[in-house]
Design a protein around this motif. Structure first.
Motif, mmCIF file in Angstrom:
data_model
loop_
_atom_site.group_PDB
_atom_site.id
_atom_site.type_symbol
_atom_site.label_atom_id
_atom_site.label_comp_id
_atom_site.label_asym_id
_atom_site.label_seq_id
_atom_site.Cartn_x
_atom_site.Cartn_y
_atom_site.Cartn_z
ATOM 1 N N LEU A 58 31.077 23.204 19.923
ATOM 2 C CA LEU A 58 31.655 22.987 18.605
ATOM 3 C C LEU A 58 33.156 22.774 18.671
ATOM 4 O O LEU A 58 33.734 22.030 17.857
ATOM 5 C CB LEU A 58 31.355 24.185 17.695
ATOM 6 C CG LEU A 58 29.905 24.363 17.234
ATOM 7 C CD1 LEU A 58 29.771 25.643 16.428
ATOM 8 C CD2 LEU A 58 29.446 23.171 16.416
ATOM 9 N N SER A 59 33.816 23.445 19.633
ATOM 10 C CA SER A 59 35.270 23.351 19.713
ATOM 11 C C SER A 59 35.747 22.090 20.414
ATOM 12 O O SER A 59 36.847 21.603 20.133
ATOM 13 C CB SER A 59 35.830 24.575 20.441
ATOM 14 O OG SER A 59 35.396 24.593 21.799
ATOM 15 N N GLY A 62 33.000 16.492 18.755
ATOM 16 C CA GLY A 62 32.896 16.202 17.345
ATOM 17 C C GLY A 62 31.455 16.157 16.888
ATOM 18 O O GLY A 62 30.515 16.411 17.643
ATOM 19 N N ASN A 71 41.056 20.371 18.190
ATOM 20 C CA ASN A 71 41.155 21.773 17.762
ATOM 21 C C ASN A 71 42.096 22.563 18.662
ATOM 22 O O ASN A 71 42.913 23.363 18.174
ATOM 23 C CB ASN A 71 39.762 22.405 17.771
ATOM 24 C CG ASN A 71 38.840 21.776 16.742
ATOM 25 O OD1 ASN A 71 39.228 21.549 15.604
ATOM 26 N ND2 ASN A 71 37.608 21.482 17.141
ATOM 27 N N ASN A 269 35.628 25.455 8.706
ATOM 28 C CA ASN A 269 36.035 24.676 9.883
ATOM 29 C C ASN A 269 35.496 25.374 11.129
ATOM 30 O O ASN A 269 36.154 26.232 11.720
ATOM 31 C CB ASN A 269 37.559 24.561 9.933
ATOM 32 C CG ASN A 269 38.031 23.550 10.965
ATOM 33 O OD1 ASN A 269 37.283 23.154 11.865
ATOM 34 N ND2 ASN A 269 39.277 23.109 10.824
ATOM 35 N N GLY A 271 34.941 24.046 14.032
ATOM 36 C CA GLY A 271 35.617 23.615 15.250
ATOM 37 C C GLY A 271 36.845 24.458 15.555
ATOM 38 O O GLY A 271 37.032 24.923 16.687
ATOM 39 N N SER A 274 35.762 28.022 16.416
ATOM 40 C CA SER A 274 35.163 28.075 17.749
ATOM 41 C C SER A 274 36.233 27.965 18.831
ATOM 42 O O SER A 274 36.133 28.640 19.866
ATOM 43 C CB SER A 274 34.138 26.954 17.901
ATOM 44 O OG SER A 274 33.119 27.075 16.937
#
Length: 304
Positions: A58-59, A62, A71, A269, A271, A274
């Motif tokens: 997730l981090s 996309g 991020n 959010n 991202g 994470s």
């Protein structure tokens, strides 16, 4: 009975054969141990490794699956994130220092008591575990706030003219977290101190060492692994505290867990949240690796 009638003992296996048999037994034992540990490993993989991998995905990726370090770049460029990380580490280190200052003398005292009296003192320390963390945080708030019991007593005694700012700051946060983490710090420290051979203490005294020198040069170095383990455990657990900083900090102390919760609740959010979680996890893993290396170096130095 003649020598011909005597039973002949079985021939011993050759040396190479015995080594091969021992190696086979060890391999079978390892295989059986792994089979017993396999359910636990499966649970760890399902509950720890997969969520961590999901956080990293997730981090770093996309919604369309393309790699993006946006991020992490936002965290590196944002000054507010630096302050949040600094505050989190300051609160964690302050909690560790307070636990060491309070816990090491107490553990030294308890480790020298008879078992029954030591259990009474240990039970008194572990008593907060039976109380909700939320209740303990609000109890400190009742004591520390401007109209609380401490300021009220000091004002009535004439010690102060204006209430002291004891609550809603970093001091109150560290104090509340120390109250929670002190029993966790004491458990490994007491275990290490109880395993110290008291004959070494008596030997140092028989050689003319004072009690203070014996404590500094003999007792504390032997208890150092337990103290280090307790300090690392307290610091790592302090990095994830949420309730105590939120209540006793009063919005003036923002730690990493609070920023992650805000990213999810206010902005959804995943991202950014994470990425913060992955960075905290990486720092924790690096801290464990450093502590393991230092412990190995300490043990190697003791052997030499």
């Amino acid at each position: 009975m003649t020598s011909a009638d005597m039973p002949v003992p079985p021939l011993a296996r050759p040396e190479n054969g015995s080594r091969r048999a021992l190696a086979w037994d060890a391999a079978v034992e390892r295989l059986v141990s792994f089979a017993f540990a396999l359910p636990c490993l499966a649970v760890v993989a399902a509950c720890v490794l997969l969520p961590c991998a999901w956080l990293f995905w997730l981090s770093a990726f996309g919604a369309d699956g393309t790699a993006s370090w946006e991020n992490y770049q936002r965290i590196l460029d944002g000054a507010s994130y630096g302050r949040i990380f600094l505050t989190t580490f300051e609160v964690g280190l302050g909690t560790v220092v307070a636990c060491v200052v309070l816990g090491v003398p107490f553990a030294t005292f308890v480790s020298g008591l008879p078992p029954r009296r030591a259990m009474l003192f240990l039970a008194a320390v572990l008593l907060p575990f039976w109380t909700s963390l939320l209740v303990r945080a609000y109890a400190w708030l009742v004591l520390l706030q401007r109209s609380g019991l401490i300021n009220g007593a000091l004002l009535r005694l004439g010690v102060i003219d204006v209430p002291l700012p004891l609550a809603f700051n970093q001091f109150a946060t560290v104090l509340g977290m120390t109250h929670i983490m002190l029993p966790i710090f004491l458990l490994p420290v007491l275990g290490a101190m109880r395993n110290i051979d008291r004959a070494l203490i008596r030997a140092a005294a028989s050689l003319g060492a004072t009690r203070g020198y014996t404590y500094r040069a003999v007792f504390l170095p032997l208890a150092a692994p337990g103290i280090a383990a307790g300090a690392i455990l307290v610091f790592v657990m302090s990095l994830g505290f949420y309730v105590t900083p939120a209540i006793l900090g009063g919005g003036n102390v923002t730690v990493l867990s609070m920023r992650i919760a805000r990213s999810l609740s206010n902005y959804a959010n995943w991202g950014a949240a994470s990425a913060l979680g992955v960075l905290l996890l990486a720092f924790t893993a690096g801290l464990f690796g450093l502590s393991y290396a230092l412990q190995r170096a300490f043990l190697a130095r003791q052997r030499t």
